[in-house]
Design a protein around this motif. Sequence first.
Motif, PDB file in Angstrom:
ATOM      1  N   THR A   8      90.248  -7.150  32.542  1.00 16.27           N
ATOM      2  CA  THR A   8      90.953  -6.053  32.886  1.00 16.27           C
ATOM      3  C   THR A   8      90.630  -5.190  34.225  1.00 16.27           C
ATOM      4  OG1 THR A   8      89.777  -4.409  31.318  1.00 16.27           O
ATOM      5  CG2 THR A   8      91.383  -5.459  30.451  1.00 16.27           C
ATOM      6  N   GLY A   9      89.561  -5.394  34.507  1.00 19.99           N
ATOM      7  CA  GLY A   9      88.688  -5.018  35.844  1.00 19.99           C
ATOM      8  C   GLY A   9      87.835  -3.811  35.515  1.00 19.99           C
ATOM      9  N   ARG A  10      87.571  -3.778  34.387  1.00 24.25           N
ATOM     10  CA  ARG A  10      86.462  -2.452  34.035  1.00 24.25           C
ATOM     11  C   ARG A  10      85.135  -3.143  34.331  1.00 24.25           C
ATOM     12  NH1 ARG A  10      84.097  -1.419  29.167  1.00 24.25           N
ATOM     13  NH2 ARG A  10      85.243  -2.824  28.230  1.00 24.25           N
ATOM     14  N   LYS A  11      84.360  -2.353  34.847  1.00 21.40           N
ATOM     15  CA  LYS A  11      82.959  -2.764  35.324  1.00 21.40           C
ATOM     16  C   LYS A  11      82.112  -2.231  34.099  1.00 21.40           C
ATOM     17  CE  LYS A  11      83.474  -1.949  40.177  1.00 21.40           C
ATOM     18  NZ  LYS A  11      83.028  -1.046  41.430  1.00 21.40           N
ATOM     19  N   VAL A  12      81.242  -3.188  33.793  1.00 17.05           N
ATOM     20  CA  VAL A  12      80.261  -3.079  32.556  1.00 17.05           C
ATOM     21  C   VAL A  12      78.855  -3.117  33.133  1.00 17.05           C
ATOM     22  CG1 VAL A  12      79.352  -4.286  30.413  1.00 17.05           C
ATOM     23  CG2 VAL A  12      81.839  -4.454  31.260  1.00 17.05           C
ATOM     24  N   LEU A  50      86.103 -14.309  35.157  1.00 13.99           N
ATOM     25  CA  LEU A  50      86.445 -13.076  34.744  1.00 13.99           C
ATOM     26  C   LEU A  50      86.618 -13.309  33.200  1.00 13.99           C
ATOM     27  CD1 LEU A  50      89.309 -11.326  36.927  1.00 13.99           C
ATOM     28  CD2 LEU A  50      86.765 -10.445  36.507  1.00 13.99           C
ATOM     29  N   SER A  51      86.869 -14.532  32.871  1.00 16.36           N
ATOM     30  CA  SER A  51      87.119 -14.724  31.362  1.00 16.36           C
ATOM     31  C   SER A  51      85.931 -15.703  30.612  1.00 16.36           C
ATOM     32  CB  SER A  51      88.617 -15.466  31.226  1.00 16.36           C
ATOM     33  OG  SER A  51      88.514 -16.780  31.742  1.00 16.36           O
ATOM     34  N   HIS A  52      84.850 -15.865  31.299  1.00 15.24           N
ATOM     35  CA  HIS A  52      83.824 -16.952  30.559  1.00 15.24           C
ATOM     36  C   HIS A  52      82.409 -16.241  31.008  1.00 15.24           C
ATOM     37  CE1 HIS A  52      82.428 -20.386  28.895  1.00 15.24           C
ATOM     38  NE2 HIS A  52      81.704 -20.692  30.048  1.00 15.24           N
ATOM     39  N   ILE A  53      81.817 -16.239  29.865  1.00 16.65           N
ATOM     40  CA  ILE A  53      80.188 -16.016  30.341  1.00 16.65           C
ATOM     41  C   ILE A  53      79.482 -17.229  29.673  1.00 16.65           C
ATOM     42  CG2 ILE A  53      78.301 -14.643  29.523  1.00 16.65           C
ATOM     43  CD1 ILE A  53      80.297 -12.918  31.280  1.00 16.65           C
ATOM     44  N   THR A  54      78.443 -17.687  30.777  1.00 19.97           N
ATOM     45  CA  THR A  54      77.331 -18.570  29.931  1.00 19.97           C
ATOM     46  C   THR A  54      76.035 -17.838  29.791  1.00 19.97           C
ATOM     47  OG1 THR A  54      78.493 -20.281  31.285  1.00 19.97           O
ATOM     48  CG2 THR A  54      75.952 -20.609  30.675  1.00 19.97           C
ATOM     49  N   VAL A  55      75.540 -17.994  28.590  1.00 21.49           N
ATOM     50  CA  VAL A  55      74.212 -17.475  28.225  1.00 21.49           C
ATOM     51  C   VAL A  55      73.481 -18.657  28.048  1.00 21.49           C
ATOM     52  CG1 VAL A  55      73.068 -16.133  26.507  1.00 21.49           C
ATOM     53  CG2 VAL A  55      75.418 -15.759  26.916  1.00 21.49           C
ATOM     54  N   ARG A  56      72.172 -18.583  28.952  1.00 21.29           N
ATOM     55  CA  ARG A  56      71.190 -19.644  29.085  1.00 21.29           C
ATOM     56  C   ARG A  56      70.180 -19.219  28.157  1.00 21.29           C
ATOM     57  NH1 ARG A  56      70.639 -21.120  35.577  1.00 21.29           N
ATOM     58  NH2 ARG A  56      72.403 -22.683  35.558  1.00 21.29           N
ATOM     59  N   MET A  86      83.380  -7.230  26.351  1.00 26.05           N
ATOM     60  CA  MET A  86      84.526  -7.633  27.548  1.00 26.05           C
ATOM     61  C   MET A  86      85.882  -7.920  27.029  1.00 26.05           C
ATOM     62  SD  MET A  86      82.280  -8.188  30.190  1.00 26.05           S
ATOM     63  CE  MET A  86      83.036  -9.740  31.219  1.00 26.05           C
ATOM     64  N   GLY A  87      86.152  -8.061  25.973  1.00 26.27           N
ATOM     65  CA  GLY A  87      87.676  -8.274  25.422  1.00 26.27           C
ATOM     66  C   GLY A  87      87.662  -9.432  24.704  1.00 26.27           C
ATOM     67  N   GLU A  88      88.714  -9.564  23.934  1.00 26.72           N
ATOM     68  CA  GLU A  88      88.997 -10.803  23.097  1.00 26.72           C
ATOM     69  C   GLU A  88      89.281 -12.073  23.644  1.00 26.72           C
ATOM     70  OE1 GLU A  88      88.667 -11.358  19.841  1.00 26.72           O
ATOM     71  OE2 GLU A  88      87.895  -9.387  19.683  1.00 26.72           O
ATOM     72  N   SER A  89      89.838 -11.899  25.134  1.00 27.10           N
ATOM     73  CA  SER A  89      90.083 -13.223  25.872  1.00 27.10           C
ATOM     74  C   SER A  89      88.739 -13.779  26.532  1.00 27.10           C
ATOM     75  CB  SER A  89      91.041 -12.842  26.889  1.00 27.10           C
ATOM     76  OG  SER A  89      90.502 -12.016  27.985  1.00 27.10           O
ATOM     77  N   VAL A  90      87.708 -13.632  26.211  1.00 28.66           N
ATOM     78  CA  VAL A  90      86.443 -13.831  27.233  1.00 28.66           C
ATOM     79  C   VAL A  90      85.815 -14.865  26.197  1.00 28.66           C
ATOM     80  CG1 VAL A  90      84.164 -13.359  28.083  1.00 28.66           C
ATOM     81  CG2 VAL A  90      86.171 -11.764  28.574  1.00 28.66           C
ATOM     82  N   THR A  91      85.785 -16.075  26.847  1.00 32.99           N
ATOM     83  CA  THR A  91      84.902 -17.024  25.956  1.00 32.99           C
ATOM     84  C   THR A  91      83.564 -17.198  26.150  1.00 32.99           C
ATOM     85  OG1 THR A  91      85.345 -18.766  27.783  1.00 32.99           O
ATOM     86  CG2 THR A  91      87.097 -18.586  25.812  1.00 32.99           C
ATOM     87  N   SER A 123      76.427 -12.758  38.350  1.00 41.66           N
ATOM     88  CA  SER A 123      77.640 -12.968  38.436  1.00 41.66           C
ATOM     89  C   SER A 123      78.041 -14.048  39.815  1.00 41.66           C
ATOM     90  CB  SER A 123      78.331 -11.607  38.843  1.00 41.66           C
ATOM     91  OG  SER A 123      79.817 -11.604  39.235  1.00 41.66           O
ATOM     92  N   LEU A 124      78.630 -15.081  39.129  1.00 42.60           N
ATOM     93  CA  LEU A 124      79.319 -16.054  40.370  1.00 42.60           C
ATOM     94  C   LEU A 124      80.519 -15.244  40.992  1.00 42.60           C
ATOM     95  CD1 LEU A 124      78.698 -19.402  38.352  1.00 42.60           C
ATOM     96  CD2 LEU A 124      76.990 -18.182  39.815  1.00 42.60           C
ATOM     97  N   ILE A 125      81.031 -14.481  40.535  1.00 43.15           N
ATOM     98  CA  ILE A 125      82.182 -13.879  40.818  1.00 43.15           C
ATOM     99  C   ILE A 125      81.629 -13.113  42.135  1.00 43.15           C
ATOM    100  CG2 ILE A 125      84.012 -12.161  40.556  1.00 43.15           C
ATOM    101  CD1 ILE A 125      84.103 -12.918  37.803  1.00 43.15           C
ATOM    102  N   GLU A 126      80.692 -12.349  41.793  1.00 44.32           N
ATOM    103  CA  GLU A 126      80.211 -11.390  42.918  1.00 44.32           C
ATOM    104  C   GLU A 126      79.442 -12.202  44.108  1.00 44.32           C
ATOM    105  OE1 GLU A 126      79.231  -7.609  44.366  1.00 44.32           O
ATOM    106  OE2 GLU A 126      80.225  -8.206  42.793  1.00 44.32           O
TER     107      GLU A 126
END
Length: 460
Positions: free
Chosen positions: A364-368, A394-400, A423-428, A450-453
């Motif tokens: 949703t664009g909210r900064k965490v 925006l909708s995917h997180i990888t945890v190593r 992050m919200g229910e849509s995030v995998t 952040s690969l987006i950043e």
Amino acid sequence: MSLYSKFVKHVTYPLINRREGIKGVYAHLKELEKSQYYSLDSLEALQLERLKNLLVHARENAPFYRKRFKDAGFNPASLKYLDDLKKIPVLTKDDILANLDQLVAKNFREKEIHESHTGGTTGVKVHFYRDNGCLALKEAVNIRCERWTGWEIGEAIGIVWPAMQDYLGKITSKTALKNSIWKREYVLPAAVLTEEDMRKYYVLLRGKKPSLIKAFPYSLFLFAKYMLENELVDIRPNGIVTTGEPLYKQQREIIERVFNTKIFDSYGSRETSTIAQECEIHGGYHINAEAHVVEFLSSEGMPIEPGKRGEIITTDLFNFGMPFIRYAVGDTGVKSPKKCSCGRNLPLMEKVHGRVFDEIVSPTGRKVSPITFFISLGGEGPDIGQIQIIQESLSHITVRVTKEPKPDPEIYNYYPRMIKRIMGESVTTMIELVDEIPREASGKFRCVKSLIEHKKNSQP
């Protein structure tokens, strides 16, 4: 101070401290208020005396140090100079993970020590112990630094904090009453910040009128921007203490403008408590020399001269339950050759270079806040080795997570659930077990990436 604040300071605060087993805070504080003005020679003599006592105790009571000193050919009874410490190998987080039981002093009974763990901000969650007797000493050191802001014991404190293990237990009418006559701390849990949360916290602080605000910089920066955007500028503490992550120039400027006061940036770790803090001159960070021996080492492990950046190594002079001797905190810093004009002779650090975190953005664009996000997973979650959080989109997180030590299987339930909550229910979420987590080309370990950043910054 108000009459109520004076009542808390002189009556209920010391009474509850004694009941909680934290005895002698005022006596220790009185000594610390004097010793900060000792000459450098007197401060070093005090450090040397305390250091020798700690080292002799460690050899006699902690099997890990008995072996370490023997292997290094080091006899703590012959200690003459602070520089003699360099004969002892540096204590790493890996050492603690592999030798926790051998690091705990055997002359303490189980009820005389307590367990804690790090926030995981270096990528590794580490369990450790303190002896109960050092709590009053550490409390006095923290209070001395906080009084530099103009705050006084008994006055209200506003806290913007992501690490819930530090402050929040179960909130009941009984605990709320106890807080109102003891530490008077009013907490905004900042792992996830919504506008509704910040509005409620603003109303709370406006009513409590805190003399001091303690915060992680990024979370307080978001709160300050919310206040600024909504023209809510009538909270006026005497000072603000920031800690836990790097404080950037833009953050300092906006926070100080909104609250119309100065920030006193502080540096420490959960393992060792407050190591150094800015005073009212803001010319560097005063090292709490009565509580710590701090070294700055080159990449080759040699002492580095003032003015140059080196790895921060600290020896905690107060915790005899599990001694931290030449402990690699995980940061680098610069020792200052200057003397502060405030009159205190506590040595100075120029700056601290902490862990590296990228900004995380929700769908949703909210900064965490990256560090609060990281603490929620690495610090407060199941036991793991090392961890790195990567925002792929925006909708995917990888945890190593490193394979060794073997992580708690609960991570497969806890991480996706917590990430959806933040992050919200849509995030995998994908959990990736790896042999090791590589450093960046710069040599830094990027805890939250952040690969987006990175893609945004690489665009022409």
